[in-house]
Design a protein around this motif. Structure first.
Motif: not given
Length: 262
Positions: A248-262
């Protein structure tokens, strides 16, 4: 014997031409995908436009350092095309990725739809240490794509193709060319306002190791009624998985917040 020598020389000449003109070849393919996407965008009753910011923490494993990266991304998707661009940065790495896909053929059946298409990706990475640029990396690839989308909001996606990694090492005044296969498989299921996505592939949006050190990812996203899309994703990469010494060479955790655009 003479024919064999001729074909060997021909293959080497083609390989040399591609190596010397890789950027032009794939840039031309990428530029061919995007105008086609623009043409077919007129066929879409609605487009999905998403802007997002994210924070990714890499836990120290192998050559990966204990670092946190911030990213800003944008994506537009229709029935027959999609485009993506993103920028990510941490203490030592600066990444830019641009991608486009074009679904050339679509077959709508009673319970599901089948899509066949092409995509192209360009990725740039700069590695700096103590203020000194150690390397510039350019990854370019093109894939054939297949997707199955069911009426009950399940989808399957596979991409397979070939790419090149062009690494420039300023300190050594050297440029290294590598060719590598590209494979990506993804599954997604929507349940109420939740999306669950699992993927396995030779690369991610900002990491493009040589074959074969696959990355496995699991993501859960929630689509709010107000148009926001928070998500949490975990990544694990296994180097040299199909050799005698995988690790195992990588362990990552990603938190993301997106918004849908009109």
């Amino acid at each position: 014997m003479g024919q064999r020598i001729f074909f060997v020389l021909l293959l080497n000449a083609v390989r040399l031409f591609i190596m010397r003109n890789m950027k032009r070849v794939f840039f031309a393919m990428f530029c061919a995908v995007l105008p086609a996407a623009a043409v077919f965008s007129g066929e879409n009753a609605a487009l999905t436009k998403l802007a997002a910011v994210s924070v990714t923490h890499n836990y120290k494993r192998g050559i990966e350092r204990d670092l946190t990266a911030c990213a800003i991304e944008g994506a537009v998707k229709g029935e027959r095309f999609g485009v993506f661009s993103g920028l990510s940065s941490n203490e030592v790495l600066f990444d830019v990725t641009a991608a486009g896909e074009w679904w050339v053929f679509r077959q709508d059946l009673d319970k599901y739809s089948l899509l066949y298409g092409l995509d192209a990706v360009y990725h740039y990475q700069r590695f700096q240490y103590n203020g000194i640029t150690m390397s510039h990396e350019n990854d370019v690839m093109a894939d054939f794509c297949f997707s199955l989308v069911t009426k009950n909001r399940f989808s399957f996606l596979i991409r397979t193709g070939y790419g090149s990694k062009i690494s420039v090492l300023p300190a050594l005044e050297e440029t290294i060319f590598d060719f590598t296969p590209c494979v990506f498989v993804g599954f997604s299921k929507s349940i109420a306002q939740f999306d669950v996505l699992f993927s396995a592939g030779t690369h991610t949006d900002y990491r493009y190791p040589l074959f074969c050190s696959p990355d496995y990812a699991l993501e859960v996203a929630y689509n709010t009624k107000s148009g926001f899309r928070p998500s949490l994703k975990g990544d694990v990469r296994i180097n040299d998985q199909f050799t005698t010494a995988p690790y195992i060479n990588r362990i990552a955790l990603t938190a993301k917040v997106g918004v849908f655009l009109p």
